[in-house]
Write an enzyme that holds these catalytic residues in place. Structure first.
Site, PDB file in Angstrom:
ATOM      1  N   ASP A  15      -3.302   0.330 -12.289  1.00 22.71           N
ATOM      2  CA  ASP A  15      -3.888   0.379 -10.956  1.00 22.71           C
ATOM      3  C   ASP A  15      -4.973  -0.683 -10.816  1.00 22.71           C
ATOM      4  OD1 ASP A  15      -4.684   1.117  -8.425  1.00 22.71           O
ATOM      5  OD2 ASP A  15      -5.799   2.884  -9.086  1.00 22.71           O
TER       6      ASP A  15
ATOM      7  N   ASP B 203       1.425  -1.177  -5.108  1.00 19.30           N
ATOM      8  CA  ASP B 203       0.204  -0.595  -5.669  1.00 19.30           C
ATOM      9  C   ASP B 203       0.605   0.469  -6.685  1.00 19.30           C
ATOM     10  OD1 ASP B 203      -2.269   0.444  -6.227  1.00 19.30           O
ATOM     11  OD2 ASP B 203      -2.773   0.986  -4.171  1.00 19.30           O
TER      12      ASP B 203
ATOM     13  N   HIS C  56      -3.375  -5.020  -4.438  1.00 17.57           N
ATOM     14  CA  HIS C  56      -4.823  -5.163  -4.638  1.00 17.57           C
ATOM     15  C   HIS C  56      -5.107  -5.585  -6.067  1.00 17.57           C
ATOM     16  CE1 HIS C  56      -6.208  -1.456  -6.813  1.00 17.57           C
ATOM     17  NE2 HIS C  56      -5.215  -0.845  -6.190  1.00 17.57           N
TER      18      HIS C  56
ATOM     19  N   HIS D  84      -7.657   5.858 -12.682  1.00 19.92           N
ATOM     20  CA  HIS D  84      -9.079   5.635 -12.415  1.00 19.92           C
ATOM     21  C   HIS D  84      -9.954   5.978 -13.613  1.00 19.92           C
ATOM     22  CE1 HIS D  84      -9.099   5.433  -7.714  1.00 19.92           C
ATOM     23  NE2 HIS D  84      -8.299   4.530  -8.276  1.00 19.92           N
TER      24      HIS D  84
ATOM     25  N   GLU E 229     -10.093  -3.000  -2.614  1.00 26.84           N
ATOM     26  CA  GLU E 229      -9.260  -1.880  -2.179  1.00 26.84           C
ATOM     27  C   GLU E 229      -9.860  -0.564  -2.638  1.00 26.84           C
ATOM     28  OE1 GLU E 229      -5.953   1.156  -2.638  1.00 26.84           O
ATOM     29  OE2 GLU E 229      -7.360   0.345  -4.109  1.00 26.84           O
ATOM     30  N   GLU E 230     -10.398  -0.575  -3.860  1.00 24.98           N
ATOM     31  CA  GLU E 230     -10.957   0.657  -4.413  1.00 24.98           C
ATOM     32  C   GLU E 230     -12.232   1.095  -3.699  1.00 24.98           C
ATOM     33  OE1 GLU E 230      -9.285   2.409  -6.259  1.00 24.98           O
ATOM     34  OE2 GLU E 230      -8.029   1.221  -7.596  1.00 24.98           O
TER      35      GLU E 230
END
Length: 535
Positions: free
Chosen positions: A293, A354, A281, A455, A325-326
């Site tokens: 990420d 990922d 992603h 994140h 994707e998130e």
């Protein structure tokens, strides 16, 4: 394979940057990479880091992130497209619409002990119908008929804010502080507004199973004040400084339909009825550049595709960079949903990458044989165990440790296994905590997250915002560039290239299909895999 959606540019940045990106891309003259070993040698950590540097620059130029539906994502798509075209591919961009949301809500304790709480971890805004009213209010936090801590009280027994009488003597302009229980959230909020509250905070009740975050829903027609919901831990923290606590409550968000994109590129050589597919992603979360990420997986996949330009595989290889994707695997779900049964049957397997360079890494391989017993019966398609075997042979060939990673459907392989396509891939860890046993195997810091910046804004290439002491401790064992573990990236970039090349030449261990052609070292035995992967 004919993709239904040709290039459709719906984000202004994509069109604006197209000419500049493609013009700036170098003309690649990759050496012959017509074997697993040659391709693996050609894919270098230095080249992957150059792609990550470009993604960081894109985030810096576009508000700090590369999230789907924002300009940074459009620029990321354009970068990948430009690189692929310069390498000789004819990439296609598949557009899809999704429900974009952007949260800017806040819960701040102004005094005493100033504290800014984290949205989606400590609190969430309400989701009342017909729409959550936006606004901000600052005032004294006034408890309304609360029982804090809830202690041994029965669940759903609290009546805080359920009756107008609960607000007797409530000072106009204050922030109502209430507790979950007995009546609907909307009733509490409307009662608070009727009593003159400028805003409201509702905390979870506090008993077992009633401590975290939930969405406050229901008909709150007429509500005009900002209302948020807090965990029981945050509520108790706020309660501990009452009376006299001053807070700011803000409800601010965007919710609208926007367009995101998948990028698809396929080799011009190879059997298109036995396609090897590999994906990562491309989008970040809204709070950062998303360099581990999932810049790490995207960049390694991109360099693998570039270096395969002179490979002549037996099976066509299709590369994919997924959007949104998130937001819930939306790009890969859209792609799989658009496939006909015949098109899906033409995909021999799917490889997913990922997060492959977590700073406090472990070498995780998706548990295709379910040896860890974490997947329900029938969840993992046949052939996935053989994909896991290839990655295990790679690490064995390097004399490196590895471990199972839960095959839960959490990343973009989920939509593929849902339609029976075998899958596998790599994962170096996210918010999970590294154990002492893992630290003994891989180095690093036991008791810390695999990715302490997961994140978060500190998932960048510079190191901004990192826990200095923790990252200094990690640097004692590893080479780090920002939030990227270069040691893990170097190994896993090779693992990506080796697995893609292995299946590009031979998928027979997975699906029993052997396409005529030179195998270039492909074979069924684990010994052959190990020999090919040994550096």
């Amino acid at each position: 394979m004919q993709h239904r959606n040709r290039r459709i540019w719906g984000v202004a940045t994509i069109a604006a940057l197209a000419a500049a990106t493609i013009a700036a891309a170098p003309a690649y003259a990759a050496p012959n990479t017509n074997s697993v070993k040659k391709l693996t040698k050609a894919v270098t950590a230095e080249a992957v880091l150059e792609h990550l540097d470009a993604l960081q620059d894109i985030a810096d130029a576009n508000g700090g992130d590369r999230a789907a539906g924002r300009d940074g994502y459009g620029a990321s798509v354009e970068y990948v497209v430009g690189q692929l075209e310069a390498a000789g591919y004819s990439p296609e961009v598949q557009a899809f619409d999704f429900q974009y949301s952007e949260e800017n809500s806040e819960l701040i304790r102004v005094s005493p002990l100033p504290t800014t709480y984290v949205e989606s971890r400590d609190f969430v805004r309400n989701a009342f119908d017909p729409a959550a009213p936006k606004g901000t209010a600052t005032g004294t936090l006034v408890p309304v008929d609360m029982n804090v801590p809830a202690g041994g009280l029965p669940a759903n027994s609290n009546t805080s804010g359920c009756e107008a009488a609960d607000f007797a003597g409530f000072p106009a302009g204050a922030i109502a502080f209430m507790q979950r229980g007995s009546c609907a959230f909307a009733v509490k909020a409307l009662n608070a507004e009727a009593a003159g509250a400028a805003g409201a905070v509702i905390m979870n009740e506090g008993q077992s199973g009633r401590t975290g975050l939930i969405n406050m829903i229901g008909d709150a027609t007429g509500l005009t004040i900002p209302v948020v919901f807090a965990t029981s831990a945050v509520g108790e923290d706020l309660y501990s400084t009452s009376p006299g606590t001053v807070v700011t409550v803000t409800v601010d968000y965007e919710a609208e339909e926007r367009t995101a994109y998948n990028v698809i590129a396929q080799t011009s050589v190879g059997d298109t009825s036995n396609v090897v597919m590999a994906g990562a992603h491309l989008d970040s979360v809204q709070d950062g550049a998303g360099i581990n990420d999932n810049g790490s997986g995207s960049a390694a996949l991109l360099e693998t595709a570039i270096q395969m330009q002179k490979t002549k595989p037996n099976n066509a290889v299709r590369f994919a960079w997924w959007g949104a994707e998130e937001e819930g695997l939306l790009g890969s779900e859209h792609y799989v949903e658009q496939l006909t049964e015949e098109e899906a049957a033409d995909i021999a397997l799917y490889l997913n990458f990922d997060m492959i360079a977590s700073p406090n890494y472990m070498f995780g391989i998706y548990d295709g044989d379910n040896s860890g017993g974490t997947a329900p019966d029938g969840f993992i398609p046949e052939g996935s165990a053989q994909i896991e075997d290839v990655f295990e042979s790679f690490y064995d060939g390097r004399g490196l440790p590895y471990q199972d990673s839960e095959f839960s459907g959490r990343s973009d392989y989920g939509p593929f296994i849902a339609v029976g396509i075998p899958a596998g891939g790599l994962f170096t860890g996210a918010e999970g905590v590294k154990t002492a046993d893992e630290a003994a195997l891989y180095g690093g810091v036991a008791g810390a997250s695999y990715d302490p910046c997961y994140h978060d804004p500190c998932d960048n290439l510079r190191g901004d915002g990192q826990d200095v002491a923790l990252y200094d401790a990690l640097r004692a064992d590893y080479e780090l560039v920002g939030n990227v573990n270069v040691d893990a990236l170097d190994v896993n970039a090779d693992a990506v290239a080796a697995a893609v090349a292995t299946f590009a030449f031979d998928t027979s261990t997975v699906n029993g299909v052997r396409v005529p052609g030179k195998s270039h070292g492909a074979g069924k035995s684990g010994d052959a895999f190990a020999d090919r992967f040994a550096s």
